[in-house]
Scaffold this motif. Structure first.
Motif, PDB file in Angstrom:
ATOM      1  N   GLY A   1       0.837  -1.201   0.000  1.00  0.00           N
ATOM      2  CA  GLY A   1       0.000   0.000   0.000  1.00  0.00           C
ATOM      3  C   GLY A   1       0.872   1.251   0.000  1.00  0.00           C
ATOM      4  N   PHE A   2       1.951   1.239   0.784  1.00  0.00           N
ATOM      5  CA  PHE A   2       2.838   2.410   0.860  1.00  0.00           C
ATOM      6  C   PHE A   2       3.539   2.637  -0.487  1.00  0.00           C
ATOM      7  CE2 PHE A   2       6.755   4.675   2.246  1.00  0.00           C
ATOM      8  CZ  PHE A   2       6.136   5.777   2.837  1.00  0.00           C
ATOM      9  N   ARG A   3       3.984   1.535  -1.092  1.00  0.00           N
ATOM     10  CA  ARG A   3       4.638   1.642  -2.408  1.00  0.00           C
ATOM     11  C   ARG A   3       3.656   2.190  -3.448  1.00  0.00           C
ATOM     12  NH1 ARG A   3       8.120  -2.008  -5.090  1.00  0.00           N
ATOM     13  NH2 ARG A   3      10.154  -1.798  -4.093  1.00  0.00           N
ATOM     14  N   THR A   4       2.416   1.694  -3.404  1.00  0.00           N
ATOM     15  CA  THR A   4       1.415   2.167  -4.378  1.00  0.00           C
ATOM     16  C   THR A   4       1.179   3.659  -4.192  1.00  0.00           C
ATOM     17  OG1 THR A   4       0.386   0.024  -4.077  1.00  0.00           O
ATOM     18  CG2 THR A   4      -0.866   1.626  -5.337  1.00  0.00           C
TER      19      THR A   4
ATOM     20  N   ARG B   1       4.068   5.439  -5.738  1.00  0.00           N
ATOM     21  CA  ARG B   1       4.049   5.308  -7.199  1.00  0.00           C
ATOM     22  C   ARG B   1       2.932   6.172  -7.798  1.00  0.00           C
ATOM     23  NH1 ARG B   1       4.135  -0.338  -7.698  1.00  0.00           N
ATOM     24  NH2 ARG B   1       6.362  -0.574  -7.365  1.00  0.00           N
ATOM     25  N   ASN B   2       1.730   6.039  -7.249  1.00  0.00           N
ATOM     26  CA  ASN B   2       0.592   6.787  -7.813  1.00  0.00           C
ATOM     27  C   ASN B   2       0.779   8.298  -7.680  1.00  0.00           C
ATOM     28  OD1 ASN B   2      -0.452   4.315  -8.321  1.00  0.00           O
ATOM     29  ND2 ASN B   2      -2.342   4.574  -7.151  1.00  0.00           N
ATOM     30  N   CYS B   3       1.437   8.724  -6.614  1.00  0.00           N
ATOM     31  CA  CYS B   3       1.665  10.170  -6.438  1.00  0.00           C
ATOM     32  C   CYS B   3       2.981  10.593  -7.115  1.00  0.00           C
ATOM     33  CB  CYS B   3       1.683  10.540  -4.956  1.00  0.00           C
ATOM     34  SG  CYS B   3       0.121  10.249  -4.143  1.00  0.00           S
TER      35      CYS B   3
ATOM     36  N   ALA C   1      14.854   3.104  -1.493  1.00  0.00           N
ATOM     37  CA  ALA C   1      14.862   4.066  -0.368  1.00  0.00           C
ATOM     38  C   ALA C   1      13.464   4.172   0.243  1.00  0.00           C
ATOM     39  CB  ALA C   1      15.345   5.428  -0.865  1.00  0.00           C
ATOM     40  N   VAL C   2      12.439   4.048  -0.606  1.00  0.00           N
ATOM     41  CA  VAL C   2      11.051   4.083  -0.114  1.00  0.00           C
ATOM     42  C   VAL C   2      10.837   2.927   0.860  1.00  0.00           C
ATOM     43  CG1 VAL C   2       8.628   3.733  -0.799  1.00  0.00           C
ATOM     44  CG2 VAL C   2      10.123   5.220  -2.167  1.00  0.00           C
ATOM     45  N   ASP C   3      11.316   1.721   0.465  1.00  0.00           N
ATOM     46  CA  ASP C   3      11.141   0.546   1.335  1.00  0.00           C
ATOM     47  C   ASP C   3      11.870   0.744   2.655  1.00  0.00           C
ATOM     48  OD1 ASP C   3       9.567  -0.682  -0.501  1.00  0.00           O
ATOM     49  OD2 ASP C   3      11.184  -1.830  -1.432  1.00  0.00           O
TER      50      ASP C   3
ATOM     51  N   SER D   1       2.163  21.729   0.675  1.00  0.00           N
ATOM     52  CA  SER D   1       2.555  21.611  -0.740  1.00  0.00           C
ATOM     53  C   SER D   1       2.535  20.155  -1.179  1.00  0.00           C
ATOM     54  CB  SER D   1       3.964  22.165  -0.969  1.00  0.00           C
ATOM     55  OG  SER D   1       4.043  23.458  -0.487  1.00  0.00           O
ATOM     56  N   LEU D   2       3.031  19.272  -0.316  1.00  0.00           N
ATOM     57  CA  LEU D   2       3.061  17.856  -0.704  1.00  0.00           C
ATOM     58  C   LEU D   2       1.639  17.294  -0.796  1.00  0.00           C
ATOM     59  CD1 LEU D   2       4.880  15.512  -1.467  1.00  0.00           C
ATOM     60  CD2 LEU D   2       4.922  14.805   0.917  1.00  0.00           C
ATOM     61  N   ILE D   3       0.777  17.718   0.113  1.00  0.00           N
ATOM     62  CA  ILE D   3      -0.622  17.239   0.055  1.00  0.00           C
ATOM     63  C   ILE D   3      -1.236  17.653  -1.291  1.00  0.00           C
ATOM     64  CG2 ILE D   3      -2.946  17.499   1.025  1.00  0.00           C
ATOM     65  CD1 ILE D   3      -1.626  17.906   3.777  1.00  0.00           C
ATOM     66  N   GLU D   4      -1.043  18.928  -1.638  1.00  0.00           N
ATOM     67  CA  GLU D   4      -1.627  19.411  -2.894  1.00  0.00           C
ATOM     68  C   GLU D   4      -1.097  18.635  -4.089  1.00  0.00           C
ATOM     69  OE1 GLU D   4      -1.419  23.757  -2.729  1.00  0.00           O
ATOM     70  OE2 GLU D   4      -2.757  23.417  -1.002  1.00  0.00           O
ATOM     71  N   LEU D   5       0.221  18.393  -4.078  1.00  0.00           N
ATOM     72  CA  LEU D   5       0.827  17.634  -5.177  1.00  0.00           C
ATOM     73  C   LEU D   5       0.191  16.238  -5.271  1.00  0.00           C
ATOM     74  CD1 LEU D   5       3.357  17.721  -7.205  1.00  0.00           C
ATOM     75  CD2 LEU D   5       4.455  16.289  -5.490  1.00  0.00           C
ATOM     76  N   CYS D   6       0.089  15.572  -4.125  1.00  0.00           N
ATOM     77  CA  CYS D   6      -0.471  14.202  -4.118  1.00  0.00           C
ATOM     78  C   CYS D   6      -1.925  14.212  -4.586  1.00  0.00           C
ATOM     79  CB  CYS D   6      -0.402  13.591  -2.720  1.00  0.00           C
ATOM     80  SG  CYS D   6       1.262  13.279  -2.161  1.00  0.00           S
ATOM     81  N   GLU D   7      -2.705  15.146  -4.037  1.00  0.00           N
ATOM     82  CA  GLU D   7      -4.138  15.182  -4.402  1.00  0.00           C
ATOM     83  C   GLU D   7      -4.287  15.443  -5.901  1.00  0.00           C
ATOM     84  OE1 GLU D   7      -5.998  16.754  -0.117  1.00  0.00           O
ATOM     85  OE2 GLU D   7      -5.650  18.200  -1.723  1.00  0.00           O
ATOM     86  N   CYS D   8      -3.444  16.320  -6.414  1.00  0.00           N
ATOM     87  CA  CYS D   8      -3.501  16.692  -7.825  1.00  0.00           C
ATOM     88  C   CYS D   8      -3.149  15.487  -8.706  1.00  0.00           C
ATOM     89  CB  CYS D   8      -2.492  17.816  -7.980  1.00  0.00           C
ATOM     90  SG  CYS D   8      -2.770  18.788  -9.380  1.00  0.00           S
ATOM     91  N   ARG D   9      -2.073  14.796  -8.339  1.00  0.00           N
ATOM     92  CA  ARG D   9      -1.632  13.659  -9.149  1.00  0.00           C
ATOM     93  C   ARG D   9      -2.636  12.511  -9.086  1.00  0.00           C
ATOM     94  NH1 ARG D   9       4.923  14.096  -8.522  1.00  0.00           N
ATOM     95  NH2 ARG D   9       5.057  15.828 -10.002  1.00  0.00           N
TER      96      ARG D   9
END
Ligand code: ADP
Length: 556
Positions: free
Chosen positions: A460-463, A466-468, A479-481, A534-542
């Motif tokens: 779930g964390f990787r997805t 990836r999705n964002c 590094a994510v793992d 800023s990161l929230i906006e980026l994620c929501e947008c993507r």
């Protein structure tokens, strides 16, 4: 009251302790799933810390706190640093065991080295907190305020505050803490359950004297001394709204786990007890939030040695009856259908035995506020009605295979105006910028995958990453793992009571920490709340773009 279980669905379920019944598919329950866990001392301190990291000025109403045993080295180091930079600072700290109540196990210390590091601190974690040394005194006594808050709905957020509360007094004149008086609980702790055992405790027979008074009586006194009572109320309202904003992310995770979206389930509401201390300069400080505030309207009186009797407590009755009455008025399912302001109980209540007392108290003063002495008689009548009339009616109807009676005899009464005042969404605009962690929680919930869980697995964390599209040449999936494993392992090793303590996944607080880490990495020079926003906006947008693409592919 259904002491042996319930077979019919109800409109309102009044549970005694917690949300614990997963077989409810409609109606309203008076508890939120996970509320007890969310307001425990440690969890509350963590949630407040997160908000203090993002908005230090807005959240300075909560005393600086550390979690024991894991933050003991941090506590020692920070106190040493503060003492070095300000040698005249002579602090006192209060140590409170997690999950404790009624002052149980609480003690004051002057130095971090005084923490009682017995075996029990390992098995019973605690919060150590800066002690407020200069509280406001009335009649030379320290007191705190118990305010009742109705969380009527989580999504959309709806908060009501009771216009009156209780003031609970110490029973020994207050002195600032010294090594000599640190142990004097009747001087430093305002808990009713402790002070009742002091010889100086005075049961109030009116609402403005004695060891428990109405908050409004204190406000009157302050106002007559020229204090700005309006400003005080507005500070208290902000404190309540900000605290609930800090709690909602965790509550939403529990909610989706117990009441998955898209499946039939109840909605929830809950009466919370906020414990607030006023400083000498009238600044309110949050002490704690109680998920199960006592709704007793009686107290014990010792008639002769060892012989006790329950007698009515006018102060408790004045405040609590109004809170329960108005909660029922606000959640009354028939309300939407009626335009008049009268209340009729076309509502089936499922009550646990411990709560019957509180409920018929609510009914009691509903009918006749002016003639208080009738209220006990009325209460008995209504108890009778509730137990024998409404409930038996339901059982009989059920046994006969009939629909429940459409309407129990209506308790029609001209009710006093609401004591519960809506503060959210009324003041939503002022506070919406603080709801960042809520949006992080929405991302977390989105990637939880299988419904019914409160922890995010590595996939779930990787997805999510990836999705964002958050990984790049500087931040590889390896590094994510590592980030996931590091943070998750640390949170799981803290051994806090969690719904899924056996599940090795990532809890919300761990995800929030990882999210802050990513935000700091990506937007280096900004203040933390701007990095996170800023990161929230980026994620929501993507994610919105991805959803758009998927819809187009779907159509194609
Ligand atoms: P409990 O759940 O055991 O009642 P509280 O957090 O409410 O624990 O603390 C008990 C009492 O201790 C409070 O009612 C208050 O009088 C006092 N107290 C708690 N925290 C502080 C503090 N930071 N500064 C001053 N007094 C405090």
């Amino acid at each position: 009251q259904f002491p042996f279980g319930r077979r019919l669905p109800c409109d309102i379920y009044w549970h005694g302790v917690s949300f614990h019944d997963n077989n409810i598919f409609s109606g309203q329950v008076n508890k939120f799933p996970g509320m007890m866990e969310t307001v425990r001392k440690i969890t509350l301190s963590r949630a407040m810390r997160t908000m203090q990291d993002l908005f230090p000025l807005e959240y300075n109403f909560y005393p600086r706190s550390w979690i024991l045993p894991e933050e003991l080295p941090l506590f020692v180091a920070e106190v040493r640093m503060m003492k070095d930079s300000n040698p005249s600072w002579k602090p006192t700290f209060i140590v409170k065991p997690d999950g404790g109540c009624q002052g149980d196990g609480i003690y004051l210390i002057k130095d971090p080295s005084d923490i009682r590091l017995t075996g029990s601190i390992q098995s019973r974690p605690a919060v150590v907190q800066e002690y407020i040394c200069k509280p406001l005194l009335v009649d030379k006594l320290k007191f705190d305020i118990r305010l009742y808050v109705l969380l009527k709905s989580l999504e959309p957020l709806e908060i009501y505050i009771a216009k009156d509360g209780l003031s609970r007094f110490c029973t020994e004149p207050y002195q600032e803490p010294t090594l000599k008086n640190l142990h004097q609980v009747f001087m430093h702790l305002t808990n009713y359950s402790l002070n009742i055992h002091s010889g100086n405790f005075i049961h109030s027979d009116s609402v403005n004297t004695g060891s428990k008074r109405t908050f409004s009586s204190i406000l009157c006194r302050l106002s007559s001394r020229g204090a700005d009572v309006k400003k005080l109320w507005s500070d208290i309202i902000s404190l309540v709204i900000k605290t609930i904003i800090a709690l909602t992310p965790e509550l939403k995770v529990y909610y989706q786990s117990d009441i998955p979206a898209g499946k039939p389930g109840p909605t929830c509401f809950q009466i919370l007890g906020f414990d607030i201390l006023l400083m000498k300069n009238l600044k309110p400080v949050l002490l704690e939030v109680n998920a199960n505030p006592s709704m007793r309207i009686e107290h014990e009186q010792e008639l002769s040695p060892g012989v006790f009797e329950n007698v009515p407590s006018p102060v408790d009755e004045e405040v609590k009856v109004a809170v329960i009455r108005d909660t029922l008025r606000l959640v009354d399912p028939q309300k939407k259908k009626r335009k008049d302001t009268h209340l009729s109980f076309h509502t089936y209540l499922f009550i646990f035995p411990t709560q019957v007392q509180s409920l018929h108290a609510g009914f009691a003063s509903m009918k006749d506020k002016q003639h208080k002495h009738h209220s006990l008689k009325l209460s008995l009548k209504l108890k009778f009605y509730l137990k024998l009339g409404l409930c038996r009616g339901l059982e009989q109807a059920e046994e006969a295979g009939e629909e429940p009676p459409e309407a129990a005899p209506a308790v029609e009464a001209a009710l006093p105006s609401l004591c519960l005042k809506q503060v959210f969404p009324k003041y939503a605009q002022q506070f919406s910028y603080l709801r960042l962690v809520d949006r992080v929680a929405a991302l977390f919930i989105r990637f939880l995958g299988v419904k019914g869980t409160t922890k995010l697995g590595p996939t779930g964390f990787r997805t999510f990453i990836r999705n964002c599209r958050l990984s790049n040449s500087n931040f590889s999936m390896a590094a994510v793992d590592i980030l996931y494993i590091d943070i998750t392992r640390r949170w799981n090793s803290m051994g806090i009571d969690h719904k899924e303590s056996g599940n090795p996944g990532m809890c919300l607080q761990a995800f929030v920490e990882a999210f802050f880490c990513l935000a700091q990495k990506k937007y280096k020079s900004l203040p933390l709340h701007e990095q996170v926003a800023s990161l929230i906006e980026l994620c929501e947008c993507r994610l919105a773009a991805l959803r758009g693409k998927r819809l187009v592919w779907g159509c194609g």
